[in-house]
Design a protein around this motif. Structure first.
Motif, mmCIF file in Angstrom:
data_model
loop_
_atom_site.group_PDB
_atom_site.id
_atom_site.type_symbol
_atom_site.label_atom_id
_atom_site.label_comp_id
_atom_site.label_asym_id
_atom_site.label_seq_id
_atom_site.Cartn_x
_atom_site.Cartn_y
_atom_site.Cartn_z
ATOM 1 N N LEU A 146 2.228 7.639 -0.658
ATOM 2 C CA LEU A 146 1.346 7.379 -1.789
ATOM 3 C C LEU A 146 0.608 8.645 -2.199
ATOM 4 N N SER A 147 0.391 8.780 -3.497
ATOM 5 C CA SER A 147 -0.392 9.908 -3.994
ATOM 6 C C SER A 147 -1.867 9.679 -3.689
ATOM 7 N N ALA A 148 -2.679 10.728 -3.875
ATOM 8 C CA ALA A 148 -4.113 10.611 -3.617
ATOM 9 C C ALA A 148 -4.742 9.554 -4.525
ATOM 10 N N ARG A 149 -4.363 9.535 -5.797
ATOM 11 C CA ARG A 149 -4.914 8.544 -6.724
ATOM 12 C C ARG A 149 -4.478 7.136 -6.329
ATOM 13 N N GLU A 150 -3.225 6.978 -5.952
ATOM 14 C CA GLU A 150 -2.736 5.658 -5.539
ATOM 15 C C GLU A 150 -3.472 5.163 -4.295
ATOM 16 N N ARG A 151 -3.755 6.072 -3.381
ATOM 17 C CA ARG A 151 -4.506 5.690 -2.182
ATOM 18 C C ARG A 151 -5.927 5.256 -2.538
ATOM 19 N N ASP A 152 -6.558 5.959 -3.480
ATOM 20 C CA ASP A 152 -7.910 5.596 -3.907
ATOM 21 C C ASP A 152 -7.937 4.198 -4.531
ATOM 22 N N VAL A 153 -6.984 3.958 -5.420
ATOM 23 C CA VAL A 153 -6.921 2.649 -6.080
ATOM 24 C C VAL A 153 -6.650 1.555 -5.054
ATOM 25 N N LEU A 154 -5.695 1.788 -4.174
ATOM 26 C CA LEU A 154 -5.357 0.787 -3.163
ATOM 27 C C LEU A 154 -6.531 0.515 -2.235
ATOM 28 N N ARG A 155 -7.244 1.566 -1.832
ATOM 29 C CA ARG A 155 -8.364 1.400 -0.903
ATOM 30 C C ARG A 155 -9.437 0.481 -1.484
ATOM 31 N N LEU A 156 -9.813 0.708 -2.733
ATOM 32 C CA LEU A 156 -10.848 -0.105 -3.359
ATOM 33 C C LEU A 156 -10.349 -1.516 -3.667
ATOM 34 N N TYR A 157 -9.112 -1.605 -4.150
ATOM 35 C CA TYR A 157 -8.555 -2.913 -4.506
ATOM 36 C C TYR A 157 -8.364 -3.780 -3.260
ATOM 37 N N ALA A 158 -7.836 -3.179 -2.189
ATOM 38 C CA ALA A 158 -7.620 -3.929 -0.950
ATOM 39 C C ALA A 158 -8.932 -4.317 -0.289
ATOM 40 N N ALA A 159 -10.002 -3.534 -0.549
ATOM 41 C CA ALA A 159 -11.307 -3.838 0.027
ATOM 42 C C ALA A 159 -11.968 -5.043 -0.640
ATOM 43 N N GLY A 160 -11.395 -5.510 -1.757
ATOM 44 C CA GLY A 160 -11.914 -6.719 -2.372
ATOM 45 C C GLY A 160 -12.383 -6.588 -3.802
ATOM 46 N N LEU A 161 -12.362 -5.369 -4.352
ATOM 47 C CA LEU A 161 -12.828 -5.197 -5.725
ATOM 48 C C LEU A 161 -11.783 -5.662 -6.730
ATOM 49 N N PRO A 162 -12.204 -6.329 -7.810
ATOM 50 C CA PRO A 162 -11.282 -6.628 -8.901
ATOM 51 C C PRO A 162 -10.779 -5.321 -9.508
ATOM 52 N N LEU A 163 -9.603 -5.367 -10.104
ATOM 53 C CA LEU A 163 -8.982 -4.143 -10.604
ATOM 54 C C LEU A 163 -9.823 -3.480 -11.695
ATOM 55 N N LYS A 164 -10.518 -4.276 -12.516
ATOM 56 C CA LYS A 164 -11.361 -3.680 -13.560
ATOM 57 C C LYS A 164 -12.489 -2.854 -12.947
ATOM 58 N N ILE A 165 -13.081 -3.351 -11.860
ATOM 59 C CA ILE A 165 -14.149 -2.613 -11.193
ATOM 60 C C ILE A 165 -13.592 -1.364 -10.519
ATOM 61 N N VAL A 166 -12.376 -1.471 -9.971
ATOM 62 C CA VAL A 166 -11.721 -0.302 -9.374
ATOM 63 C C VAL A 166 -11.586 0.791 -10.427
ATOM 64 N N ALA A 167 -11.130 0.405 -11.618
ATOM 65 C CA ALA A 167 -10.977 1.378 -12.700
ATOM 66 C C ALA A 167 -12.308 2.016 -13.048
ATOM 67 N N ASP A 168 -13.363 1.202 -13.152
ATOM 68 C CA ASP A 168 -14.693 1.737 -13.472
ATOM 69 C C ASP A 168 -15.170 2.689 -12.388
ATOM 70 N N ARG A 169 -14.970 2.329 -11.140
ATOM 71 C CA ARG A 169 -15.409 3.178 -10.019
ATOM 72 C C ARG A 169 -14.736 4.555 -10.076
#
Length: 227
Positions: A146-169
């Motif tokens: 996984l790329s660095a960006r993909e890891r960041d998105v996955l980390r927040l999304y898997a932690a329980g955040l909705p995808l819209k909040i992940v994008a905002d973060r």
């Protein structure tokens, strides 16, 4: 009530599990047999619903592989826990890669086995010493590139955040975050570790140590989780 199937070619093991499940609250053994073929045949004849959780021996006497047994059971609609001795980590990794929810050693206390059944029946990932040992022994198994960006998105999304909040973060568009999750899923499929659901993505993130990575991002708040 959790419907459990026991598949093991050692009758004494099955009888012990049956007795333990009979004494456990909200647990019903709907099938006990020595092969996956027997179980699927019973399902076809009885037209019974698939078991919620199947406790599956890693190596059965009919010559089937862990991969085909796990795939057949998952395809039939059940979650699978590998219940086996802990001296075959490569075979355990094979079963986990095929989609097994986790592994419990036959040397584990019966309370731990029943706890694992309850955990998996709730749709939660099963993390224990046996599971961790199997994954730690093979870094190729745990590397989806996984790329660095993909890891960041996955980390927040898997932690329980909705995808819209992940994008905002992360300061990216929602469509970008969604595209990253899609690419993550594709990459996991390519290495034989499909992750079609959010629970599966959580397991992959834990397997790869992504949730343990340090970050300046604060944990999601209750208000964020509810969005």
């Amino acid at each position: 009530m959790t419907r459990v199937a026991l598949i093991d070619d050692h009758e004494s093991v099955r009888l012990g599990l049956e007795a333990a499940c009979a004494n456990a609250p909200a647990t019903d053994v709907v099938f006990s047999g020595s092969t996956v073929t027997e179980y699927l045949g019973w399902r076809s004849r009885s037209r019974a619903s698939p078991a919620d959780v199947v406790l599956l021996d890693l190596t059965l006497g009919d010559g089937t592989t862990a991969t085909e047994n796990v795939l057949n059971l998952i395809g039939d609609g059940s979650s699978v826990i590998i219940h086996s001795v802990a001296d075959r980590p490569a075979a355990v990794r094979e079963a986990l890669a095929a989609g097994a929810a986790g592994v419990v050693s036959k040397s584990a206390r019966i309370d731990d086995v029943l706890s694992a059944v309850r955990t998996v029946s709730r749709g939660e990932p099963l993390n224990n010493v046996e599971w961790a040992s199997a994954v730690e022994g093979d870094r190729e198994f745990a590397d989806a590139q996984l790329s660095a960006r993909e890891r960041d998105v996955l980390r927040l999304y898997a932690a329980g955040l909705p995808l819209k909040i992940v994008a905002d973060r992360l300061g990216v568009a929602y469509s970008t975050a969604k595209e990253n999750i899609t690419r993550v899923r594709v990459k996991y499929v390519e290495v034989g570790r499909p992750a079609p659901t959010k629970v599966d993505l959580l397991r992959r993130a834990m397997e790869d140590g992504i949730l343990a990575e340090t970050s300046a991002d604060a944990p999601p708040s209750d208000s964020e989780r509810s969005k």
